[in-house]
Design an enzyme around this catalytic site. Structure first.
Site, short mmCIF file in Angstrom:
data_model
loop_
_atom_site.label_atom_id
_atom_site.label_comp_id
_atom_site.label_asym_id
_atom_site.label_seq_id
_atom_site.Cartn_x
_atom_site.Cartn_y
_atom_site.Cartn_z
N ASN A 164 9.14 -2.69 -14.51
CA ASN A 164 8.00 -3.75 -13.55
C ASN A 164 7.15 -3.77 -14.81
O ASN A 164 5.94 -2.84 -14.88
CB ASN A 164 7.50 -2.66 -12.20
CG ASN A 164 7.27 -4.36 -11.94
OD1 ASN A 164 6.51 -4.68 -11.64
ND2 ASN A 164 7.34 -3.72 -10.75
N ARG A 186 12.05 -6.39 -13.18
CA ARG A 186 11.23 -7.53 -12.22
C ARG A 186 10.34 -8.48 -12.63
O ARG A 186 9.57 -8.16 -13.86
CB ARG A 186 10.67 -6.11 -11.70
CG ARG A 186 9.55 -7.18 -10.39
CD ARG A 186 8.36 -6.07 -9.82
NE ARG A 186 8.13 -7.43 -8.77
CZ ARG A 186 6.71 -7.60 -7.76
NH1 ARG A 186 5.85 -6.77 -9.54
NH2 ARG A 186 6.13 -7.91 -7.25
N HIS A 205 8.46 -11.19 -3.15
CA HIS A 205 8.99 -9.91 -2.01
C HIS A 205 10.34 -9.81 -1.22
O HIS A 205 11.01 -9.61 -1.18
CB HIS A 205 8.09 -9.54 -0.47
CG HIS A 205 6.27 -9.10 -0.56
ND1 HIS A 205 5.65 -9.80 0.13
CD2 HIS A 205 5.94 -8.57 -1.94
CE1 HIS A 205 4.39 -8.90 -0.36
NE2 HIS A 205 4.49 -8.17 -1.84
N GLY A 231 1.91 -4.44 3.51
CA GLY A 231 1.67 -3.55 2.35
C GLY A 231 -0.02 -3.70 2.01
O GLY A 231 -0.89 -4.80 2.40
N GLY A 279 3.65 -1.28 7.31
CA GLY A 279 4.82 -1.65 8.03
C GLY A 279 5.91 0.02 8.25
O GLY A 279 6.02 0.80 9.00
N GLU A 280 5.53 1.10 7.00
CA GLU A 280 6.36 2.21 7.09
C GLU A 280 5.37 3.66 7.87
O GLU A 280 6.16 4.09 7.95
CB GLU A 280 6.29 2.48 5.40
CG GLU A 280 7.90 1.62 5.35
CD GLU A 280 7.87 1.72 3.99
OE1 GLU A 280 7.71 3.05 3.24
OE2 GLU A 280 8.53 0.79 3.04
N GLU A 285 12.99 -1.76 -4.16
CA GLU A 285 12.89 -2.54 -4.79
C GLU A 285 13.54 -2.19 -5.59
O GLU A 285 14.35 -3.27 -6.18
CB GLU A 285 11.34 -3.32 -4.85
CG GLU A 285 11.11 -4.04 -3.55
CD GLU A 285 9.40 -4.64 -4.01
OE1 GLU A 285 9.01 -5.44 -4.17
OE2 GLU A 285 8.75 -3.71 -3.68
P1 AMP Z 1 1.92 -1.49 -0.01
O1 AMP Z 1 1.53 -1.93 -1.03
O2 AMP Z 1 3.50 -0.98 0.32
O3 AMP Z 1 1.93 0.09 -1.39
O4 AMP Z 1 1.29 -0.75 0.84
C1 AMP Z 1 -0.28 0.65 0.38
C2 AMP Z 1 -1.05 -0.35 1.94
O5 AMP Z 1 -0.46 0.60 3.05
C3 AMP Z 1 -2.42 1.07 1.06
O6 AMP Z 1 -3.73 0.09 1.05
C4 AMP Z 1 -2.71 1.48 2.92
O7 AMP Z 1 -4.02 0.11 3.89
C5 AMP Z 1 -1.47 1.77 3.58
N1 AMP Z 1 -0.85 2.61 4.14
C6 AMP Z 1 -0.14 3.78 3.65
N2 AMP Z 1 0.01 4.86 4.87
C7 AMP Z 1 -1.18 4.37 5.36
C8 AMP Z 1 -1.36 5.01 7.18
N3 AMP Z 1 -0.40 6.40 6.87
N4 AMP Z 1 -1.56 4.47 7.58
C9 AMP Z 1 -2.49 3.80 7.07
N5 AMP Z 1 -1.67 1.98 6.30
C10 AMP Z 1 -1.44 2.97 5.47
#
Ligand code: AMP
Length: 400
Positions: A7, A91, A180, A210, A333-334, A384
């Site tokens: 990537n 990617r 995405h 995210g 979301g996770e 991904e």
């Molecule tokens: P991603 O772009 O999928 O890597 O998501 C990153 C974002 O996930 C971060 O900027 C956070 O805002 C959010 N995040 C990660 N861990 C947590 C958590 N335990 N609680 C709430 N938000 C989270």
């Protein structure tokens, strides 16, 4: 098959070497500061090993070479020679209307990728540079391109057309593309597997939440609508991106604050979203902390985000004439049980019933709706890289 997933960004490059038979990540890492000085972080999960080094990386070719050196090193390597790498999966952010699926990269594909540069001037040149660097360093290894936009190419015209003069679509390819796609495809496939039903029978709403966020309506395994648009600036409010807004606001603010379009777009891409509303952070963890200490704007930012996700879930259920499952994935979301709860509550009218205890979980495939919920709500960590590796293995083994 051993597949190296790449990537490539403009000054960074993420990689994973995967065994697609066992689905194990053999090694993964990151090259940073390409073109400046160069730093490599290399990890071997099975050995819990992390190696960091400053390595000159004037171009992406040196970065890829440093990745190969790390993969083959005595101390922290996982292969003996480049010949053990069966294929490379890249990617690629934008495939325009040229690519509705992953493809073997040949000269014609490289030409088509160049044609897509105007659609993604920040991302595609870096992706192309990454491909060329790999071709230079590993000339005999087959390569596959996997596009963020490809999964959404099944959207019907009514979902992808903007209400602009039609020639902007015909002549200038201005339309909704969506992004995405690899994540939406992966989690919708996993959702069908978790529910033990053929994906062709299911209407699924996938929420990739995210730092960048998008939602997709997946009907019978095909994306029929998604929230990101011509660019990844559209749709939901995000960490720092505004998401959808009235285009008239741009003229108003540009006139008032004497901003040119570059400055305006910088505001919309980097200073808006939940960061802009809260004035605190783009990270939902910081927002939760600040809100818990009484910061009303942090709480408001989270509320605006959750409200917009909920609203789009309703819209996509209407677009598909129903919904069997809602999936939460990506960083927020996770991990963020409170966001998931706030988004799903109030959707009881359409058959969504959450299980509060089951929702109190993070980062693993779980059903988080109540046993009797008509609409199943699922938490599915996205992957991904695995999807890119599996596509690459499938295409390359089909050619043998
Ligand atoms: P991603 O772009 O999928 O890597 O998501 C990153 C974002 O996930 C971060 O900027 C956070 O805002 C959010 N995040 C990660 N861990 C947590 C958590 N335990 N609680 C709430 N938000 C989270």
């Amino acid at each position: 098959m051993k597949v190296l997933v790449i990537n490539a960004g403009s000054s960074s490059l993420k990689y994973q070497l995967m065994d697609t038979d066992t689905r194990d990540v053999l090694a993964k890492g990151l090259c940073e500061r390409i073109g400046i000085d160069g730093r490599l972080t290399h990890k071997v999960p099975a050995k819990d090993l992390k190696h960091e080094a400053e390595i000159p990386m004037p171009t992406h070719a040196e970065a890829i070479q440093s990745v190969l050196d790390a993969l083959m090193s005595e101390a922290h390597g996982v292969i003996r020679s480049v010949s053990e790498i069966d294929a490379v999966g890249h990617r690629v952010v934008h495939g325009g209307e040229e690519f509705a699926g992953s493809v073997f990269i040949d000269g014609a594909v490289m030409n088509a990728l160049e044609k897509c540069i105007p659609l993604a001037p920040l991302h595609n040149p870096a992706n192309i540079t990454g491909i060329r660097a790999c071709q230079k360093v590993m000339p005999s290894v087959p390569m596959v391109g996997v596009f963020d936009t490809a999964f959404h190419q099944t959207m019907p015209e009514r979902a992808y057309l903007y209400a602009l003069p039609y020639e902007y679509y015909e002549k200038d390819q201005v339309r909704r593309y969506g992004f995405h796609g690899t994540s939406h495809r992966y989690v919708s496939g996993r959702a069908a597997a978790m529910l033990g039903r053929p994906i062709e029978e299911l209407k699924i709403i996938t929420c990739h939440l995210g730092n960048g966020s998008s939602i997709a309506a997946v009907d019978g395994g095909k994306s029929v609508d998604t929230s990101m648009g011509f660019t990844p600036l559209a749709g939901l409010p995000m960490g720092t991106r505004s998401g959808d807004l009235d285009a008239g606001i741009m003229e108003y603010l540009m006139n008032k604050y004497h901003m040119d379009i570059k400055e305006m777009l910088n505001v919309l891409n980097k200073k808006s979203g939940v960061l802009g509303i809260s004035g605190v952070s783009s990270d939902f963890r910081d927002l939760d902390d600040a809100a818990a200490k009484g910061n009303c704007r942090a709480a408001l930012a989270v509320d605006v985000f959750n409200y917009n996700v909920k609203k789009l879930i309703g819209a996509y259920a209407a677009a598909m004439g129903g919904v069997d499952a809602i999936v939460f994935t990506a960083g927020v979301g996770e991990n963020a049980a409170s966001n998931r709860m706030a988004i799903a509550s109030g959707l009881e009218f359409m058959g969504v019933e959450m299980d509060e205890a089951a929702n109190n979980v993070r980062g693993k495939e779980t059903v988080i709706s109540a046993a009797g919920s008509k609409v199943k709500v699922l938490l599915i960590p996205t992957d991904e890289e695995l999807m890119i590796a599996m596509d690459t293995a499938e295409i390359v083994s089909g050619m043998k």
